[in-house]
Design a protein around this motif. Sequence first.
Motif, short mmCIF file in Angstrom:
data_model
loop_
_atom_site.label_atom_id
_atom_site.label_comp_id
_atom_site.label_asym_id
_atom_site.label_seq_id
_atom_site.Cartn_x
_atom_site.Cartn_y
_atom_site.Cartn_z
N ARG A 114 0.83 -1.20 0.00
CA ARG A 114 0.00 0.00 0.00
C ARG A 114 0.87 1.26 0.00
NH1 ARG A 114 -4.69 -1.77 4.41
NH2 ARG A 114 -6.13 -2.73 2.89
N GLY A 115 1.98 1.22 0.71
CA GLY A 115 2.88 2.37 0.76
C GLY A 115 3.51 2.69 -0.57
N ARG A 116 3.44 1.76 -1.52
CA ARG A 116 4.02 2.03 -2.84
C ARG A 116 3.27 3.12 -3.59
NH1 ARG A 116 0.62 1.37 -7.45
NH2 ARG A 116 -0.67 -0.47 -7.19
N VAL A 117 2.16 3.62 -3.06
CA VAL A 117 1.47 4.74 -3.71
C VAL A 117 2.36 5.98 -3.75
CG1 VAL A 117 -0.84 3.90 -3.10
CG2 VAL A 117 0.35 5.46 -1.55
N VAL A 118 3.43 5.99 -2.91
CA VAL A 118 4.42 7.07 -3.01
C VAL A 118 4.97 7.12 -4.43
CG1 VAL A 118 6.73 7.80 -2.31
CG2 VAL A 118 5.07 7.10 -0.59
N GLY A 119 5.35 5.95 -4.95
CA GLY A 119 5.86 5.88 -6.31
C GLY A 119 4.82 6.31 -7.33
#
Length: 523
Positions: A114-119
């Motif tokens: 879920r934290g990959r939304v930074v990318g």
Amino acid sequence: MSELQHDAAPGATSEVRRPRATEVEQHGIDTIPPEHRHSRPLDLFRIQFGGANTFATIILGTFPVLLGLSLWQAVAATVVGVVVGSLFLMPMGLFGPLTGTNNAVSSGAHFGVRGRVVGSFLSLLTAIAFYSISVWVSGDAVVGALVRLTSINDSELLRGIVYAILGAIVIVVVIYGYAFMLLVNKIVVVGNTVLILLGAFAYTSKVDLGYDPGSSAYALGSFWPTFVLSALIVMGNPISFGAFLGDWSRYIPKATSATRLLGATFGAQLMTLVPFLFGVVTATLVAGDADYVVALINLSPAWYAVLLIVVAFLGGLSTGITSLYGTGLDFSSVFPRLSRVQASLFIGSLAFVFILVGRLAFDLVGSVNAFIGAIVICTTPWMVIMTIGYVVRRGYYRESDLQVFNQGRLGGAYWFNAGVNWRGMAAWIPSAILGLLFANYPPLIEGPFRNVAGGVDLSLVVAIGFAAISYVVLLYVFPEPRYAFGPDGSRWVPTRDVTMPEITDDHRASEHRARKRATVGEA
């Protein structure tokens, strides 16, 4: 569970199918199967160089001169920016072949699925900026040439029509997908290089190799602050590819040599010195003119003004396509309601509105300056964290576990804390904020600490340093689970033994998918 091994068999066999350019791409951010891995490092080279061998890059090349540097100072700043940016970019081409998906999804291994939304956010920011720049400057070049060569009068309506045509063609190519985009970039790599080099014949008699406006022209008051700002703006071009390299390298077989991938990226970025230095040199010819594109066309011989239309058109397509393609691809995974095609149409429309508003309501130079600054400051520490993660994980990734969030499921090797790896997030968020506090990209981004080094921009040094140090410290103090690493274990950092969360369905997501299928069936 599918796990990626370094000794996996190459996907490049006689059974690999290469799609036609006019065939609409079927893959989104799902893992590309071996039989569809039809690309090579040469394709990665072509698509990067083609995407940057454009008027958008030429415009970035004019900035060192616009900021008051002499010709040779501008050349030095440009070379420094390209080389340093390329060194940070190179590792970002390694993830796609290993994971079979784009870099935003791959970053889930280090930021959580879920934290990959930074990318995804960085991809969106970059896409809007460079899609807008490409349509802006390419459209202005086409209009300027038409005005110079015909009886057509310049107007905002004419520019809007040209922007719309260029933007629409870009969206059409993006909808067809990777194969069509690769074809366009193959043409641009050769065509625009030849056309730009012909500029040597068009402007040779006008170039002043001793061009130097003097120290009073420095935009930031003195040499080093202006030189560093110029190099950072140039550096924004290679850095802008960071979130996108996986979009294209995911079609390269797994067992491809890392050296070849690194070389393809570094070589492609070095070749961008062709359009960059064209911008540097020609900027000295029209220094002081408010509109570089129009002034250059008016200065050009008639035969080269015609060629500039081709350069602008091909370049606008290439940069716009490479920028928009990846974000449409990734946006469809963040918002599962949208297909790749729908997401591309949405992002393309949003960017086009930005183009019109930005062109009519804001200063182009200031807007580009601020966007490039934000991209460099926010994306570089993300890339540093990804690279460190790659090293300590020994390049080992679990393909299926990276897709958990996209498939509406929970758990797996990269679930960490509710889908977020706070180690990566805790390193990236402060580094980006600190970078902005030290930034000096006038007039829109001027951090409160921008003058601590006599006006020299320390934003990138601060952002990179904080990201690298804090991420390594967090990996030592709060070790990651052993199951996130490969059979050879971690490299240089400790791990902890815990049970890996089982992959299960997210019932809410499953119900949504069922409703979506029912709606499609009724339609």
